[in-house]
Design a protein around this motif. Structure first.
Motif, mmCIF file in Angstrom:
data_model
loop_
_atom_site.group_PDB
_atom_site.id
_atom_site.type_symbol
_atom_site.label_atom_id
_atom_site.label_comp_id
_atom_site.label_asym_id
_atom_site.label_seq_id
_atom_site.Cartn_x
_atom_site.Cartn_y
_atom_site.Cartn_z
ATOM 1 N N ARG A 146 -19.265 88.268 -44.837
ATOM 2 C CA ARG A 146 -19.716 86.987 -44.266
ATOM 3 C C ARG A 146 -21.017 87.163 -43.484
ATOM 4 O O ARG A 146 -21.917 86.338 -43.566
ATOM 5 C CB ARG A 146 -18.634 86.387 -43.357
ATOM 6 C CG ARG A 146 -17.444 85.918 -44.109
ATOM 7 C CD ARG A 146 -17.821 84.758 -44.984
ATOM 8 N NE ARG A 146 -16.641 84.243 -45.647
ATOM 9 C CZ ARG A 146 -16.665 83.566 -46.765
ATOM 10 N NH1 ARG A 146 -17.803 83.319 -47.351
ATOM 11 N NH2 ARG A 146 -15.571 83.148 -47.318
ATOM 12 N N GLN A 147 -21.105 88.257 -42.723
ATOM 13 C CA GLN A 147 -22.320 88.533 -41.957
ATOM 14 C C GLN A 147 -23.501 88.739 -42.904
ATOM 15 O O GLN A 147 -24.595 88.234 -42.664
ATOM 16 C CB GLN A 147 -22.121 89.763 -41.078
ATOM 17 C CG GLN A 147 -23.295 90.055 -40.185
ATOM 18 C CD GLN A 147 -23.017 91.240 -39.267
ATOM 19 O OE1 GLN A 147 -22.022 91.941 -39.411
ATOM 20 N NE2 GLN A 147 -23.902 91.463 -38.322
ATOM 21 N N ARG A 198 -24.604 85.348 -44.251
ATOM 22 C CA ARG A 198 -25.363 84.589 -43.266
ATOM 23 C C ARG A 198 -26.780 85.131 -43.131
ATOM 24 O O ARG A 198 -27.727 84.375 -42.972
ATOM 25 C CB ARG A 198 -24.675 84.619 -41.915
ATOM 26 C CG ARG A 198 -23.489 83.700 -41.809
ATOM 27 C CD ARG A 198 -23.014 83.560 -40.378
ATOM 28 N NE ARG A 198 -22.702 84.838 -39.744
ATOM 29 C CZ ARG A 198 -21.506 85.401 -39.720
ATOM 30 N NH1 ARG A 198 -20.481 84.804 -40.296
ATOM 31 N NH2 ARG A 198 -21.310 86.552 -39.125
#
Length: 59
Positions: A52-53, A56
């Motif tokens: 997820r990081q 992003r």
């Protein structure tokens, strides 16, 4: 209480790359994360957070 293991940034990047590359072979992102996490010895949630990081950061 279990001691947390810190992974080097290179290991984390490689694991995220492995998840993204294997994603088409799994029915969901979570299934890909579970598969790779088991192989490298980290928790599913830790690897999912890394993915997820990454999304992003490059999104």
């Amino acid at each position: 209480m279990k001691k947390s293991v810190k992974f080097f940034p290179e290991v984390r990047e490689r694991a995220v790359r492995m998840v993204l590359e294997s994603r088409p072979n799994h029915p969901s992102l979570w299934a890909a994360v579970e598969s790779i996490a088991a192989k490298i010895g980290c928790t599913d949630q830790t690897l999912h957070n890394g993915v997820r990081q990454h999304e992003r950061g490059t999104g």
